[in-house]
Scaffold this motif. Structure first.
Motif: not given
Length: 351
Positions: A247-265
């Motif tokens: 669960i913890a390992l799967l959360a890592v790419p999800i968290l990164i992509q959420v913050y990355f896309n929010a910041a980019l937009a």
């Protein structure tokens, strides 16, 4: 935002515990539910997904599409993030983290399935909860409505090709008939049903009748989500108990992509000179995922007990706290944002 919505992460955690316990106590019941399917689509889950999605789609007025030109900068940025950046950035993160970096700590036979689940999670933008996030940032309501309506129209034709392409890159055999059936069941039919019901309600009782139905169905929609999670974890329980690290390992790419896309937009809107009341919901729409659709598609394509289903559920688990953190960031950074190009746009609008 209701108390139920504010504490959704807690309810998700409770459903995980309940699902694991019930799956151990009543394995035959869960196996029987899992066996009720047609063309690899589980019918009980399909009903639950409709109960989740249709109330959300009732809020959307597709007549709002004529307003897309009013905030063309924000619309353009959000479309770029949702359809040209987010699915592909998630695929890249999934390949790197799940396919390579974390591979030694994950079940070897589930690696491809985990990657597929993460791709499904990012392949469609959020439809309903965005209205909550937008309201918390004092977002422009007409922009949010028109952007969501436009995304839903695009989703009907773009979801299956994007998913099929990215799953093909990961060497996963795509059951195209099941994928298109999932699009019909979880996008096309709910959209048509919701719009038909919306028009009937507005014609017979006006906005008051629609709002009354939305208030009634709101708790039902979230309850359907939680029941679906109980079913999922009833099947996944043993695997999760034995391997909580997954669960913890799967959360890592999800968290990164959420913050990355929010910041980019957010930054692209600032560079384009869009106002903060548009940039804030744009960032939130760009970051959030249509996890209800992702869960349904993962079950249809790969089954209840698949790593894909588990990966999409991790997205549900972290959605609310992560999105609330982005709301906090865009609200706190408003003064900084408006010192940029947006200030010139606002000044020009008042001349």
């Amino acid at each position: 935002m209701s108390f139920f919505e504010r504490t959704l992460t807690l309810w998700v955690a409770l459903c995980i515990v309940a699902g694991i316990m019930l799956g151990r106590l009543m394995p035959d019941v869960f196996q029987a539910i899992g066996g009720v399917e047609i063309a690899n689509v589980n019918l009980p889950v399909a009903v639950l997904i409709w109960l989740m999605i249709i109330p959300m789609l009732l809020k959307i007025d597709f007549a709002a599409l004529h307003q897309v030109g009013r905030h063309w900068r924000g619309i353009g940025v959000t479309l770029l993030i949702n359809w040209a950046v987010k699915p592909f950035s998630m695929a890249a993160l999934a390949f790197f983290f799940i396919g390579h970096l974390f591979r030694p700590w994950l079940p070897a036979d589930q690696i491809d399935s985990y990657i597929a689940g993460l791709i499904l999670l990012a392949a469609a933008p959020c439809t309903a909860m965005v209205f909550v996030w937008s309201n918390l940032t004092k977002g422009e309501p007409h922009f949010t409505l028109s952007q969501v309506a436009l995304n839903d129209v695009i989703m009907i034709v773009a979801f299956a090709p994007i998913v099929g392409f990215l799953l093909g890159l990961s060497a996963i055999t795509v059951p195209w008939d099941t994928l298109f059936l999932s699009v019909a069941l979880y996008i096309v039919i709910p959209v048509i049903t919701a719009q038909w019901l919306r028009r009937r309600l507005l014609a017979s009782g006006g906005e008051a009748a629609l709002n009354l139905l939305l208030q009634t169905l709101g708790p039902l929609s979230l309850s359907a989500l939680l029941v679906t999670l109980v079913l999922l974890f009833g099947f996944q329980g043993e695997q999760i108990v034995k391997q909580p690290l997954v669960i913890a390992l799967l959360a890592v790419p999800i968290l990164i992509q959420v913050y990355f896309n929010a910041a980019l937009a957010y930054l692209l809107n600032r560079l384009a000179g869009e106002q903060h009341c548009v940039a804030a919901p744009s960032a939130l729409i760009g970051a959030s995922n249509f996890f209800e659709l992702a869960v349904a598609a993962a079950i249809s394509l790969f089954g209840f007990q698949s790593g894909a289903a588990l990966a999409t559920v991790v997205g549900v688990l972290i959605e609310v706290p992560v999105m609330l953190s982005i709301v906090w960031i865009v609200n706190r950074s408003r003064a900084w944002y408006e010192r940029g190009s947006a200030a010139k746009t606002i000044a020009e609008a008042h001349q």
